[in-house]
Design an enzyme around this catalytic site. Structure first.
Site, PDB file in Angstrom:
ATOM      1  N   ASP A  98       0.818  -1.219   0.000  1.00 66.31           N
ATOM      2  CA  ASP A  98       0.000   0.000   0.000  1.00 66.31           C
ATOM      3  C   ASP A  98       0.847   1.261   0.000  1.00 66.31           C
ATOM      4  O   ASP A  98       0.576   2.200  -0.749  1.00 66.31           O
ATOM      5  CB  ASP A  98      -1.021   0.000   1.146  1.00 66.31           C
ATOM      6  N   ALA A 115      -2.515  -8.181  16.705  1.00 63.61           N
ATOM      7  CA  ALA A 115      -2.504  -9.505  16.095  1.00 63.61           C
ATOM      8  C   ALA A 115      -2.443  -9.468  14.578  1.00 63.61           C
ATOM      9  O   ALA A 115      -2.326 -10.508  13.941  1.00 63.61           O
ATOM     10  CB  ALA A 115      -3.744 -10.285  16.531  1.00 63.61           C
ATOM     11  N   GLY A 116      -2.541  -8.303  13.970  1.00 61.37           N
ATOM     12  CA  GLY A 116      -2.510  -8.240  12.519  1.00 61.37           C
ATOM     13  C   GLY A 116      -3.881  -8.117  11.887  1.00 61.37           C
ATOM     14  O   GLY A 116      -4.022  -8.231  10.674  1.00 61.37           O
ATOM     15  N   SER A 147      -6.674  -3.723  14.794  1.00 65.63           N
ATOM     16  CA  SER A 147      -7.539  -3.186  15.848  1.00 65.63           C
ATOM     17  C   SER A 147      -7.415  -1.670  15.935  1.00 65.63           C
ATOM     18  O   SER A 147      -8.385  -0.982  16.259  1.00 65.63           O
ATOM     19  CB  SER A 147      -7.183  -3.824  17.198  1.00 65.63           C
ATOM     20  N   SER A 148      -6.238  -1.139  15.624  1.00 66.47           N
ATOM     21  CA  SER A 148      -6.051   0.312  15.718  1.00 66.47           C
ATOM     22  C   SER A 148      -6.881   1.040  14.667  1.00 66.47           C
ATOM     23  O   SER A 148      -7.534   2.043  14.965  1.00 66.47           O
ATOM     24  CB  SER A 148      -4.570   0.674  15.578  1.00 66.47           C
ATOM     25  N   GLU A 183      -1.613   7.334  12.443  1.00 64.22           N
ATOM     26  CA  GLU A 183      -0.470   6.425  12.483  1.00 64.22           C
ATOM     27  C   GLU A 183       0.813   7.137  12.044  1.00 64.22           C
ATOM     28  O   GLU A 183       1.854   7.022  12.700  1.00 64.22           O
ATOM     29  CB  GLU A 183      -0.728   5.229  11.556  1.00 64.22           C
ATOM     30  N   ASP A 207      -5.250  -0.522   6.026  1.00 69.16           N
ATOM     31  CA  ASP A 207      -6.064  -0.890   7.189  1.00 69.16           C
ATOM     32  C   ASP A 207      -7.356  -0.088   7.234  1.00 69.16           C
ATOM     33  O   ASP A 207      -8.451  -0.642   7.395  1.00 69.16           O
ATOM     34  CB  ASP A 207      -5.269  -0.676   8.482  1.00 69.16           C
ATOM     35  N   TYR A 237       9.336  -1.924  10.708  1.00 77.07           N
ATOM     36  CA  TYR A 237       8.410  -1.514   9.652  1.00 77.07           C
ATOM     37  C   TYR A 237       8.965  -0.321   8.879  1.00 77.07           C
ATOM     38  O   TYR A 237       9.007  -0.315   7.645  1.00 77.07           O
ATOM     39  CB  TYR A 237       7.065  -1.161  10.299  1.00 77.07           C
TER      40      TYR A 237
END
Length: 383
Positions: free
Chosen positions: A34, A119-120, A123-124, A156, A168, A218
């Site tokens: 992305d 967990a991937g 959730s954020s 983010e 996301d 990252y």
């Protein structure tokens, strides 16, 4: 939702005036593409985060997390101060709106969520999106869906220092029940949906090795991709990101960059290729071929992008030996978190039990297994 609203009312003494819910997401194919302006195939899941709120006096906002039982506060008088707890995603959204000229005053809020943390499954982004939608409703802020996604990304990127892309938030907002969504992150739009044929489920298996992308590599991976793209830009006219590069062009330029940069680029270019091939296979009803792309994607994460872990690798290895699975890969940023497994629906429960048992025997850790339904995107809740 009724139970959640009732708990809000009991805790704060009056009912909320705005509420929204937003789902977690699964990245199906298109790992780390992305922010390279590439293509991603993803879906929203039925697991979601609910956010409810009402205005209050002063400048201090209160956030009650009914999942953990924690109560958090943050002060709107200092938007630059970043809380050390989960309220930072909500405060970050307020700051992103302020940058766009919208004023938000103090409020009491609460969250409830079934999206696993760290967990991937993002959730954020689910929290950012649900909070943004509810705040927008309460304060009359009318943004289009893509701009809400950019607000979440801004939390983010600008507030937390994680140079993530739009995947996301896009998946959480644009999700469509029973379908994958194909997104183009250059034009920042959903190109189309692709239905998963009936009879198949996605089993999410959480390695229980938490990842924290802000503290991971990252940002280093992103820098490697940008360095490789710069090299390719000097060779391929008009190429601005790795999205513009073919596998053949990259192979020809291998000697022009470091081995690490080449492998990072090989992963991203390969993922963009697998995304488009995956859509063709879904259109043709070739679920076995589609699943094989998942294995290819994981091996590239393991060998080229190096964002896998021994635990994730073992879960994918198990997928090859337990009957019923057509494909498996890590999903999300990596460095821990989850694997996703494409499984015949009638075998999903037994498959999850067998993989979980083998994983615990090997690692001593009990994996969390979720048989996922593909859900709709974020929405406001009528109160």
């Amino acid at each position: 939702m009724k139970s959640f609203i009732d708990k809000f009312t009991a805790f704060y003494g009056s009912a909320p005036t705005a509420a929204a819910m937003a789902p977690g997401r699964l990245e199906i194919l298109g790992n780390h593409t992305d922010y390279n302006q590439g293509f991603v195939l993803s879906c929203a899941v039925a697991q979601n985060t609910a956010f409810a709120m009402k205005r209050t006096e002063g400048t201090v906002c209160t956030l009650r997390d009914f999942r953990s039982g924690a109560t958090m506060e943050f002060d709107l008088a200092d938007l630059d101060d970043v809380p050390r707890n989960g309220s930072r995603y909500v405060k970050g959204m307020v700051k992103e709106l302020a940058k766009r000229g919208y004023k938000v005053t103090a409020f009491d809020a609460a969250i409830e969520s079934s999206v696993p943390l760290s967990a991937g499954m993002s959730s954020s982004a689910a929290l950012e999106t649900a909070a943004g939608y509810a705040i927008g409703k309460e304060f009359g802020i009318d943004l289009d869906k893509a701009e809400w996604a950019r607000c979440g990304q801004g939390v983010e990127n600008n507030y937390l220092g994680l140079k993530s892309g739009l995947l996301d938030q896009f998946s959480s907002i644009f999700g469509k029940r029973d379908s994958m969504i194909l997104s183009d992150f250059r034009t920042v739009e959903v190109l189309r949906t692709a239905a998963l044929p009936e009879g198949y489920s996605i089993v999410v298996i959480n390695s229980m090795k938490k990842h924290n992308l802000v503290d991971s590599e990252y940002n280093v991976r992103r820098a490697d991709c940008e360095a490789a793209a710069k090299v390719m830009n000097s060779i391929v006219p008009g190429a601005t990101t790795l999205r513009d590069i073919s596998l053949e062009q990259l192979a020809d330029a291998k000697g022009k960059m470091s081995d690490r940069e080449y492998r990072r680029a090989l992963h991203v270019v390969g993922e963009c290729t697998r995304v488009m091939e995956g859509v063709k296979l879904l259109d043709a009803g070739d679920v076995a071929g589609f699943g094989d792309l998942w294995f290819q994607s994981h091996y590239s994460s393991r060998d080229n992008f190096e964002n896998s872990t021994p635990e994730l690798d073992y879960l994918v290895e198990l997928a090859k030996s337990v009957p019923g699975c057509l494909g498996a890969r890590l999903s999300g940023g990596g460095f821990g978190g989850i694997t996703i497994h494409l499984v015949a629906s009638d075998a999903a429960e037994e498959y999850a039990k067998r993989v979980s048992a083998a994983y615990e025997s090997k690692t001593g850790t009990a994996a969390e297994c979720i048989i996922c339904n593909i859900g709709d995107g974020a929405k406001l809740i009528e109160l």
